[in-house]
Design an enzyme around this catalytic site. Structure first.
Site, short mmCIF file in Angstrom:
data_model
loop_
_atom_site.label_atom_id
_atom_site.label_comp_id
_atom_site.label_asym_id
_atom_site.label_seq_id
_atom_site.Cartn_x
_atom_site.Cartn_y
_atom_site.Cartn_z
N ARG A 11 0.83 -1.21 0.00
CA ARG A 11 0.00 0.00 0.00
C ARG A 11 0.87 1.26 0.00
O ARG A 11 0.67 2.15 -0.81
CB ARG A 11 -0.92 0.02 1.23
N ILE A 12 1.82 1.34 0.94
CA ILE A 12 2.61 2.56 1.06
C ILE A 12 3.61 2.69 -0.09
O ILE A 12 3.78 3.77 -0.66
CB ILE A 12 3.30 2.65 2.44
N ASP A 33 10.67 -5.73 -5.06
CA ASP A 33 9.68 -6.54 -4.35
C ASP A 33 9.78 -7.98 -4.81
O ASP A 33 9.47 -8.28 -5.97
CB ASP A 33 8.25 -6.01 -4.57
N CYS A 150 1.51 6.97 10.43
CA CYS A 150 0.46 7.85 9.91
C CYS A 150 -0.26 8.55 11.06
O CYS A 150 -0.60 9.74 10.97
CB CYS A 150 -0.53 7.06 9.07
N ASN A 314 -4.91 7.77 6.17
CA ASN A 314 -3.75 7.09 6.74
C ASN A 314 -2.83 6.49 5.68
O ASN A 314 -1.68 6.18 5.95
CB ASN A 314 -4.18 6.00 7.73
#
EC number: 1.2.1.12
Length: 333
Positions: A11-12, A33, A150, A314
């Site tokens: 996600r980030i 990754d 966050c 967030n």
């Protein structure tokens, strides 16, 4: 423009990459990754259930990920020490796997030629920086830093404004927090904290957070004065901080609103927002602020005891701060 590598395309990692392309402030040159191959990266970057489809072009070409015509080198290394960041031209690395969050573990990136590492999570031992709060304390002797969490990024700017004007004697924070990837879709095993393993979509789950205590690390005068907890709730994104605190100097709620509004238009513009609208969580999806003060939601018991409410995306607000921190660090080279 500083050249950046991203480790961990979750996600980030993906949203830091989006934030980088949206802002044009930093140059993403490499992504590592081990669990996502190139063609899957194209798909995961292009389509996002929370923030919508990427507003640009993304494709695989000659073994590279090409975003808006820019070719990005792809690595698939499990061991951070083996990633050849230097060969790809990456000077800074965003460590966004959630795994390598200590100085020692994140330091492995330096072996592959990275000059600095930004951990996109709280760290037990790396110095933590929150934009708008203590970023000025950064100096270029620091090779590994943390952008905190966050929630700390939401709470700290608000706490700073309140403390600077009225003094915080003590405070308790609750964050009503959206689901994140660490949770379970249905009941499952969770090693340390049993409740954390309960189904995310069907429960309000009390959980721990170090976010409030971490404010004491970025605002030393508040060390030992704040602590907090979280409720994980079944929403996909956007969370809200509830800060209940005792003030040193008496303040009417309207005075508090006034100083927060001034800060949001001045020194903390773009970081701390301010609204008097009748907003709900969805209204902050894809919002780039660290924190948006909800003037209409807060309450005062008396001139010394108040509950203050502040919203944050967030995922995306935080990802934009990671980019901003790198820009700030690059200005000190």
């Amino acid at each position: 423009m500083v050249k950046v590598g991203v480790n961990g395309f979750g996600r980030i990692g993906r949203l830091v990459t989006r934030a980088a392309f949206n802002s044009g402030k930093v140059d993403i040159v490499a992504i590592n990754d081990p669990f996502i191959d190139l063609h899957y990266m194209v798909y995961m970057f292009q389509y996002d259930s929370t923030h919508g489809k990427f507003n640009g072009t993304v494709k695989a070409e000659n073994g590279k990920l090409v975003i808006n015509g820019k070719a990005i080198t792809i690595f698939q290394e499990r061991d951070p020490a083996n990633i050849k960041w230097g060969d790809a031209g990456a000077e800074y690395v965003v460590e966004s796997t959630g795994v390598f969050t200590t100085m020692e573990k994140a330091g492995a990136h330096l072996k592959g030629g990275a000059k600095r590492v930004i951990i996109s999570a709280p760290s037990a031992d790396a110095p933590m920086f929150v934009m708008g709060v203590n970023h000025e304390k950064y100096n270029n002797t620091l090779k590994i830093v943390s952008n905190a969490s966050c929630t700390t990024n939401c709470l700290a700017p608000l706490a700073k404004v309140i403390h600077d004007h009225f003094g915080i004697v003590e405070g308790l924070m609750t964050t009503v927090h959206a689901i994140t990837a660490t949770q379970k879709t249905v009941d499952g095993p969770s090693g340390k904290l049993w409740r954390d393993g309960r189904g995310a979509a069907q429960n309000i789950i009390p959980a721990s957070t170090g976010a409030a205590k971490a404010v004491g690390k970025v605002i030393p005068e508040l060390n030992g004065k704040l602590t907090g907890m979280a409720f994980r709730v079944p929403t996909p994104n956007v969370s809200v901080v509830d800060l209940t605190c005792r003030l040193e100097k008496p303040a009417k709620y309207d005075e508090i609103k006034k100083v927060v509004k001034q800060a949001s238009e001045g020194p903390l513009k773009g970081i701390l927002g301010y609204t008097e609208d009748q907003v709900v969580s969805c209204d902050f999806n894809s919002d780039t602020h660290s924190s948006t003060f909800d003037a209409g939601a807060g309450i005062a018991l008396n001139d010394h005891f108040v509950k203050l409410i502040s919203w944050y995306d967030n995922e995306f607000g935080y990802s934009n701060r990671v980019v901003d921190l790198m820009v700030h660090m690059a200005s000190k080279e």
